[in-house]
Design an enzyme around this catalytic site. Sequence first.
Site, PDB file in Angstrom:
ATOM      1  N   ASP A  41     -50.527 -13.681   6.923  1.00 14.69           N
ATOM      2  CA  ASP A  41     -50.430 -14.105   8.341  1.00 14.69           C
ATOM      3  C   ASP A  41     -49.029 -13.972   8.769  1.00 14.69           C
ATOM      4  O   ASP A  41     -48.495 -14.590   9.543  1.00 14.69           O
ATOM      5  CB  ASP A  41     -50.899 -15.424   8.537  1.00 14.69           C
ATOM      6  CG  ASP A  41     -50.348 -16.357   7.821  1.00 14.69           C
ATOM      7  OD1 ASP A  41     -49.275 -15.971   6.674  1.00 14.69           O
ATOM      8  OD2 ASP A  41     -50.466 -17.757   8.002  1.00 14.69           O
ATOM      9  N   HIS A 244     -34.824   8.650  -3.156  1.00 17.13           N
ATOM     10  CA  HIS A 244     -35.072   7.190  -2.424  1.00 17.13           C
ATOM     11  C   HIS A 244     -35.292   6.026  -3.089  1.00 17.13           C
ATOM     12  O   HIS A 244     -36.101   5.483  -3.294  1.00 17.13           O
ATOM     13  CB  HIS A 244     -36.203   7.560  -1.590  1.00 17.13           C
ATOM     14  CG  HIS A 244     -36.101   8.758  -0.484  1.00 17.13           C
ATOM     15  ND1 HIS A 244     -37.024   8.950   0.246  1.00 17.13           N
ATOM     16  CD2 HIS A 244     -34.918   9.202  -0.003  1.00 17.13           C
ATOM     17  CE1 HIS A 244     -36.431  10.012   1.029  1.00 17.13           C
ATOM     18  NE2 HIS A 244     -35.312   9.994   0.964  1.00 17.13           N
ATOM     19  N   ASP A 261     -26.400   4.787   0.170  1.00 15.31           N
ATOM     20  CA  ASP A 261     -26.936   5.291   1.238  1.00 15.31           C
ATOM     21  C   ASP A 261     -27.361   4.356   2.164  1.00 15.31           C
ATOM     22  O   ASP A 261     -28.461   3.678   2.004  1.00 15.31           O
ATOM     23  CB  ASP A 261     -28.040   6.340   1.017  1.00 15.31           C
ATOM     24  CG  ASP A 261     -28.442   7.055   1.915  1.00 15.31           C
ATOM     25  OD1 ASP A 261     -28.342   7.062   3.020  1.00 15.31           O
ATOM     26  OD2 ASP A 261     -29.130   7.977   1.677  1.00 15.31           O
ATOM     27  N   ASP A 272     -26.211   7.290   9.285  1.00 16.81           N
ATOM     28  CA  ASP A 272     -26.854   7.384   7.757  1.00 16.81           C
ATOM     29  C   ASP A 272     -25.636   7.957   7.124  1.00 16.81           C
ATOM     30  O   ASP A 272     -25.396   9.291   7.195  1.00 16.81           O
ATOM     31  CB  ASP A 272     -27.847   8.491   8.118  1.00 16.81           C
ATOM     32  CG  ASP A 272     -28.477   9.091   6.872  1.00 16.81           C
ATOM     33  OD1 ASP A 272     -28.317   8.357   5.790  1.00 16.81           O
ATOM     34  OD2 ASP A 272     -29.091  10.120   6.818  1.00 16.81           O
ATOM     35  N   HIS A 351     -33.145  18.132  -2.559  1.00 16.36           N
ATOM     36  CA  HIS A 351     -33.228  17.930  -0.827  1.00 16.36           C
ATOM     37  C   HIS A 351     -32.676  19.113  -0.151  1.00 16.36           C
ATOM     38  O   HIS A 351     -32.176  20.071  -0.980  1.00 16.36           O
ATOM     39  CB  HIS A 351     -32.708  16.671  -0.453  1.00 16.36           C
ATOM     40  CG  HIS A 351     -31.441  16.244  -1.063  1.00 16.36           C
ATOM     41  ND1 HIS A 351     -30.238  16.658  -0.260  1.00 16.36           N
ATOM     42  CD2 HIS A 351     -30.819  15.693  -2.131  1.00 16.36           C
ATOM     43  CE1 HIS A 351     -29.082  16.178  -0.869  1.00 16.36           C
ATOM     44  NE2 HIS A 351     -29.460  15.667  -1.899  1.00 16.36           N
ATOM     45  N   HIS A 355     -30.138  16.925   8.156  1.00 15.93           N
ATOM     46  CA  HIS A 355     -31.218  16.747   9.235  1.00 15.93           C
ATOM     47  C   HIS A 355     -30.660  16.229  10.447  1.00 15.93           C
ATOM     48  O   HIS A 355     -29.587  15.595  10.602  1.00 15.93           O
ATOM     49  CB  HIS A 355     -32.386  15.579   8.765  1.00 15.93           C
ATOM     50  CG  HIS A 355     -31.704  14.359   8.028  1.00 15.93           C
ATOM     51  ND1 HIS A 355     -31.319  13.426   8.807  1.00 15.93           N
ATOM     52  CD2 HIS A 355     -31.197  14.087   6.937  1.00 15.93           C
ATOM     53  CE1 HIS A 355     -31.141  12.422   8.148  1.00 15.93           C
ATOM     54  NE2 HIS A 355     -30.816  12.617   6.911  1.00 15.93           N
ATOM     55  N   HIS A 362     -34.395  10.441  10.261  1.00 14.75           N
ATOM     56  CA  HIS A 362     -34.918  11.914  10.455  1.00 14.75           C
ATOM     57  C   HIS A 362     -35.296  12.150  11.704  1.00 14.75           C
ATOM     58  O   HIS A 362     -36.569  12.280  11.826  1.00 14.75           O
ATOM     59  CB  HIS A 362     -35.916  12.167   9.197  1.00 14.75           C
ATOM     60  CG  HIS A 362     -35.342  11.832   7.949  1.00 14.75           C
ATOM     61  ND1 HIS A 362     -36.105  11.763   6.878  1.00 14.75           N
ATOM     62  CD2 HIS A 362     -34.118  11.787   7.398  1.00 14.75           C
ATOM     63  CE1 HIS A 362     -35.276  11.533   5.685  1.00 14.75           C
ATOM     64  NE2 HIS A 362     -34.141  11.657   6.135  1.00 14.75           N
ATOM     65  N   GLU A 386     -25.027  16.403   3.902  1.00 14.83           N
ATOM     66  CA  GLU A 386     -25.176  15.586   2.598  1.00 14.83           C
ATOM     67  C   GLU A 386     -25.760  16.410   1.610  1.00 14.83           C
ATOM     68  O   GLU A 386     -26.604  16.174   0.862  1.00 14.83           O
ATOM     69  CB  GLU A 386     -26.264  14.570   3.019  1.00 14.83           C
ATOM     70  CG  GLU A 386     -27.528  15.024   3.410  1.00 14.83           C
ATOM     71  CD  GLU A 386     -28.490  13.580   3.894  1.00 14.83           C
ATOM     72  OE1 GLU A 386     -28.444  12.934   2.805  1.00 14.83           O
ATOM     73  OE2 GLU A 386     -29.097  13.639   4.920  1.00 14.83           O
ATOM     74  N   TYR A 390     -27.584  15.905  -8.841  1.00 13.61           N
ATOM     75  CA  TYR A 390     -28.508  14.711  -9.643  1.00 13.61           C
ATOM     76  C   TYR A 390     -28.727  15.259 -11.077  1.00 13.61           C
ATOM     77  O   TYR A 390     -29.276  16.280 -11.124  1.00 13.61           O
ATOM     78  CB  TYR A 390     -29.576  14.270  -8.971  1.00 13.61           C
ATOM     79  CG  TYR A 390     -29.236  14.035  -7.459  1.00 13.61           C
ATOM     80  CD1 TYR A 390     -28.734  12.861  -7.019  1.00 13.61           C
ATOM     81  CD2 TYR A 390     -29.246  15.117  -6.520  1.00 13.61           C
ATOM     82  CE1 TYR A 390     -28.225  12.696  -5.651  1.00 13.61           C
ATOM     83  CE2 TYR A 390     -29.194  14.924  -5.115  1.00 13.61           C
ATOM     84  CZ  TYR A 390     -28.624  13.867  -4.791  1.00 13.61           C
ATOM     85  OH  TYR A 390     -28.282  13.659  -3.355  1.00 13.61           O
ATOM     86  N   ARG A 408     -23.719  11.868  -4.092  1.00 12.19           N
ATOM     87  CA  ARG A 408     -24.400  12.665  -2.570  1.00 12.19           C
ATOM     88  C   ARG A 408     -23.192  12.321  -1.856  1.00 12.19           C
ATOM     89  O   ARG A 408     -22.523  10.932  -2.065  1.00 12.19           O
ATOM     90  CB  ARG A 408     -25.687  12.283  -2.284  1.00 12.19           C
ATOM     91  CG  ARG A 408     -26.052  12.586  -0.797  1.00 12.19           C
ATOM     92  CD  ARG A 408     -27.458  12.649  -0.504  1.00 12.19           C
ATOM     93  NE  ARG A 408     -27.872  11.123  -0.289  1.00 12.19           N
ATOM     94  CZ  ARG A 408     -28.665  10.642  -1.099  1.00 12.19           C
ATOM     95  NH1 ARG A 408     -28.981  11.130  -2.557  1.00 12.19           N
ATOM     96  NH2 ARG A 408     -28.930   9.341  -1.042  1.00 12.19           N
ATOM     97  N   GLU A 410     -22.359  11.991   2.386  1.00 13.62           N
ATOM     98  CA  GLU A 410     -23.070  12.300   3.625  1.00 13.62           C
ATOM     99  C   GLU A 410     -22.209  11.590   4.887  1.00 13.62           C
ATOM    100  O   GLU A 410     -22.044  10.513   4.820  1.00 13.62           O
ATOM    101  CB  GLU A 410     -24.601  11.486   3.623  1.00 13.62           C
ATOM    102  CG  GLU A 410     -25.261  11.512   5.087  1.00 13.62           C
ATOM    103  CD  GLU A 410     -26.576  10.992   4.838  1.00 13.62           C
ATOM    104  OE1 GLU A 410     -26.738   9.882   3.920  1.00 13.62           O
ATOM    105  OE2 GLU A 410     -27.569  11.420   5.430  1.00 13.62           O
TER     106      GLU A 410
HETATM  107  N1  GLY Z   1     -31.098   8.103   4.295  1.00 11.99           N
HETATM  108  C1  GLY Z   1     -31.689   9.133   4.268  1.00 11.99           C
HETATM  109  C2  GLY Z   1     -31.387  10.379   4.232  1.00 11.99           C
HETATM  110  O1  GLY Z   1     -30.054  10.525   3.994  1.00 11.99           O
HETATM  111  O2  GLY Z   1     -31.871  11.366   4.657  1.00 11.99           O
HETATM  112 MN    MN Z   2     -29.381  11.668   5.659  1.00 13.08          MN
HETATM  113 MN    MN Z   3     -28.749   9.233   3.862  1.00 12.63          MN
END
Ligand code: GLY
Ligand code: MN
Ligand code: MN
Length: 429
Positions: A41, A244, A261, A272, A351, A355, A362, A386, A390, A408, A410
């Site tokens: 609830d 992720h 991130d 991002d 990846h 994006h 995204h 980005e 890894y 990474r 970004e």
């Molecule tokens: N934080 C998600 C990405 O970098 O795509």
């Molecule tokens: Mn991203």
């Molecule tokens: Mn990101």
Amino acid sequence: MRKILYSREHFQKRRNQLKELMAEGEAFVLFSTPQFSRNSDVDHYYRASSDLFYFTGFEEASSVFVFTPGQKKETTLFVHPKDPKFETWEGFLFGVEGAKSEFGMDQCFSIKDIDQKLPEVLNSSNKVYYKMFDQDLHDRVMSQALQKVKRKTGRSGKGLLPIVDPSSLVGQLRLIKSDHEITLHKNACQISAEAHNELKNYAKPGVTERELHGLFLFEIMKRGAAREGYPAIMASGNNATTLHYRFNDAVLKKGDLLLIDAGAEYNYLTGDITRTFPVGGVLEGAQKDLYNSVLKVQEDLVEKVQVGTSFADLNSLADKMLAQVLIDLKISKQSVEELIENKDIKKYYPHSLGHYLGMDVHDIGPYKDIKGQNTPFQAGMCLTIEPGLYFPENMQGIPDAFKGLGVRIEDDILVTKEGPVNMTVAAEK
Ligand code: GLY
Ligand code: MN
Ligand code: MN
């Protein structure tokens, strides 16, 4: 009365742009995201659906927007009606009258009347833009409405109204940001960058990833962000090799690399940013070599965000550059061509380069047109760059020094005719 974000004219302008893309007799129907998780609830935080907000500015749950350009009443909004008992518990509602006057709609109805009113609103349409299969409940409401419309046409020979997915229509509009949106987006990016810098100062051995997440929320909200744009990733050590990673429950150890991130959502636009740095020390050895290599690739690729290039161009460049890094660091004995040809590059870089970025992390928007042509970068687009590499600790066939490292980097880039503008430059590297 609740504050309304942006001016009414702002949303009117967006609807006019949508109208330009629609043919005579077409209708466009947008349902809000459902409000509640029904697991308990507890009502979890609600965020208006990006598209519904984009065209109306309306933030309440249980709403449906119908756009019928060219008809006498072009804009219709179904809303939760005023309800003193509900409002005692949950807070202010605009209600039917308030929604009409404050959001400049031609007509508003109670959401409770949607089964009766929606067929009337769609009655003279010849085609409906509607996103199927998002929610069963929405599909049921739409299907009943369309059947009623069909029944009304009697023996005219017309079948069910054709339903078309609106994603490409909306994607085209949301892909290119107005000057006003760019100003807000830069703000979201700046807030995100400042919060990242605070985290960098705070991250010491013994601090937990969760503490960092809490601090990030504090720092962005202190600066006016409503929420984070996506679940933040606070990944130390080997956790950084999970793309992720969401647990955010480890304790930082001296010598670990920490990958953060995280991005702030400000006025429905999100930052991002990813930064990777050493906990309680300086970069040395394999960590330093890897970090500097990824940084160089990232900086070179940011410079290549120019009007006329595309994600397809930059993705293939990124694959080549990162493959070269694997060779230079003696992580792989294969050639650049082999790593790309047999897709082994994706074992270390699973990846893609980036994006579109906007109301959603995204963001919606076509990467190809219907003929399969790559979408070229155009002024006013916002996107991420980005690259990352890894090496999980159990990965076989690589030097031990790289095992357990994930890097990474970004940034959020605005495409302009004068070249790339890095909106997250304030986040230290
Ligand atoms: N934080 C998600 C990405 O970098 O795509
Ligand atoms: Mn991203
Ligand atoms: Mn990101």
